[in-house]
Design an enzyme around this catalytic site. Structure first.
Site, short mmCIF file in Angstrom:
data_model
loop_
_atom_site.label_atom_id
_atom_site.label_comp_id
_atom_site.label_asym_id
_atom_site.label_seq_id
_atom_site.Cartn_x
_atom_site.Cartn_y
_atom_site.Cartn_z
N LEU A 14 105.86 106.94 53.55
CA LEU A 14 106.80 108.08 53.60
C LEU A 14 107.48 108.14 54.96
O LEU A 14 108.68 108.38 55.05
CB LEU A 14 106.08 109.40 53.32
N ILE A 39 97.71 111.12 67.22
CA ILE A 39 97.69 112.58 67.00
C ILE A 39 96.33 113.21 67.31
O ILE A 39 96.24 114.42 67.51
CB ILE A 39 98.16 112.97 65.58
N ALA A 62 98.52 110.57 58.56
CA ALA A 62 97.31 111.07 57.90
C ALA A 62 96.32 109.94 57.67
O ALA A 62 96.68 108.77 57.65
CB ALA A 62 97.67 111.70 56.57
N THR A 64 94.69 108.59 54.76
CA THR A 64 94.98 108.75 53.33
C THR A 64 94.07 107.91 52.44
O THR A 64 94.25 107.88 51.22
CB THR A 64 96.44 108.35 53.02
N THR A 103 98.84 117.46 50.03
CA THR A 103 98.48 116.67 48.86
C THR A 103 98.01 117.51 47.67
O THR A 103 97.51 118.63 47.85
CB THR A 103 97.35 115.69 49.25
N ASP A 104 98.12 116.92 46.48
CA ASP A 104 97.57 117.53 45.26
C ASP A 104 96.04 117.60 45.32
O ASP A 104 95.42 118.34 44.57
CB ASP A 104 98.01 116.72 44.03
N TYR A 127 88.74 113.87 51.64
CA TYR A 127 90.18 113.75 51.89
C TYR A 127 90.87 115.09 51.63
O TYR A 127 91.59 115.62 52.49
CB TYR A 127 90.79 112.63 51.03
N TRP A 152 100.83 111.31 43.98
CA TRP A 152 101.10 110.00 43.36
C TRP A 152 102.33 109.32 43.96
O TRP A 152 103.26 108.92 43.26
CB TRP A 152 101.26 110.16 41.84
#
Length: 282
Positions: A14, A39, A62, A64, A103-104, A127, A152
């Site tokens: 991303l 970070i 992140a 991930t 995130t979902d 996570y 996704w």
């Protein structure tokens, strides 16, 4: 005067998309990977951000790796929670708008209905818990934030499900794919465009941003092969048949209530996003 945008996780799938899009739109873009700004190092984050004084910070860095997070929770929380705190504190100090990509996985997936921005969170694994802790730091420590939950994700950069399927589709004639998890595939280009639209406003808050519609991984795989014109037999299987270290939410379908009520553009259907991606990258 062009606006300064600082992007964390600029080497990720991303992050790279955001760097390209915001550069193309005339922003003064500063992309940072871990090599240039770690970070988890608060002093370094503060120094970089206070020196640059960006107008906008897009925080996409992140940890991930969902399964790996289960065996290294300290690492996941260090990056996703405390790393986010460091970015939020430094962003607030310079008055920058902040976008935190979440995130979902903050949901447990037991709902029958799609999740909206006000649905109660209850992550299943490390996570999701670490990303939710990051959301909490953003809410507590920053005043001009957009928390963008997505799901996704795939695109031209980095490793993702679509690229994996395209590779396997050229090597095999038959595959088994999980059919009992549903979600919303999200094309990084569409996600980046939605973020661009958000930061142009002061409509702060939590947003669910994915492509519209939903499917199972099995249906997603079938659509990928259809679109790429690959002749592959896809067999449905259950999550139990493919045990993984981290539990996956069964239902990751996100409802875009905040985008709707705040008058933002409707996200295109996941199949249209997939058609565009495969048409331009295959």
């Amino acid at each position: 005067m062009s606006q300064k945008v600082l992007i964390t996780g600029a080497n990720g799938q991303l992050g790279k998309e955001l760097v390209e899009l915001f550069t193309a739109k005339g922003f003064e873009v500063y992309g940072f990977g871990r090599d240039k700004m770690d970070i988890t190092n608060q002093a370094q984050v503060q120094e970089v951000i206070s020196t640059l004084k960006p107008n906008i910070i897009l925080h996409s860095a992140a940890h991930t790796q969902v399964d790996l997070a289960e065996s290294e929770p300290e690492q996941a929380f260090s990056i996703n929670a405390y790393g986010t705190r460091n970015v939020a504190v430094a962003a607030e100090a310079v008055g920058a708008k902040l976008v935190y990509v979440s995130t979902d996985y903050v949901f447990d997936g037991t709902n029958d209905e799609p999740y909206n921005e006000f649905s109660p969170t209850s992550p299943l694994g490390v996570y999701g818990k670490s990303k939710l802790a990051g959301e909490q730091f953003v809410r507590d420590l920053h005043s001009k934030f957009f928390i963008v939950r997505t799901s996704w994700v795939y695109g031209k950069h980095g490793a993702n499900f679509v690229k994996t399927m395209l590779k396997l589709g050229k090597e095999r004639k038959e595959l088994s794919v999980v059919a009992d998890q549903r979600g919303c595939p999200t094309y990084t280009l569409d996600l980046a465009n939605a973020i661009l639209e958000l930061v142009d406003t002061e409509k702060y808050g939590v947003y669910h941003v994915s492509n519209s519609g939903n499917c199972s991984w099995f249906e997603f795989a079938k659509a990928i092969f259809e679109e790429a014109k690959l002749d592959v037999v896809v067999n449905p299987c259950t999550t139990k048949e493919f045990p993984r270290p981290a539990a996956r939410p069964e239902n990751s379908v996100l409802q875009h209530m905040s985008l709707e009520v705040n008058g933002f553009s409707k996200m295109r259907d996941w199949k249209s996003g997939l058609t565009h991606f495969i048409g331009t990258n295959n």
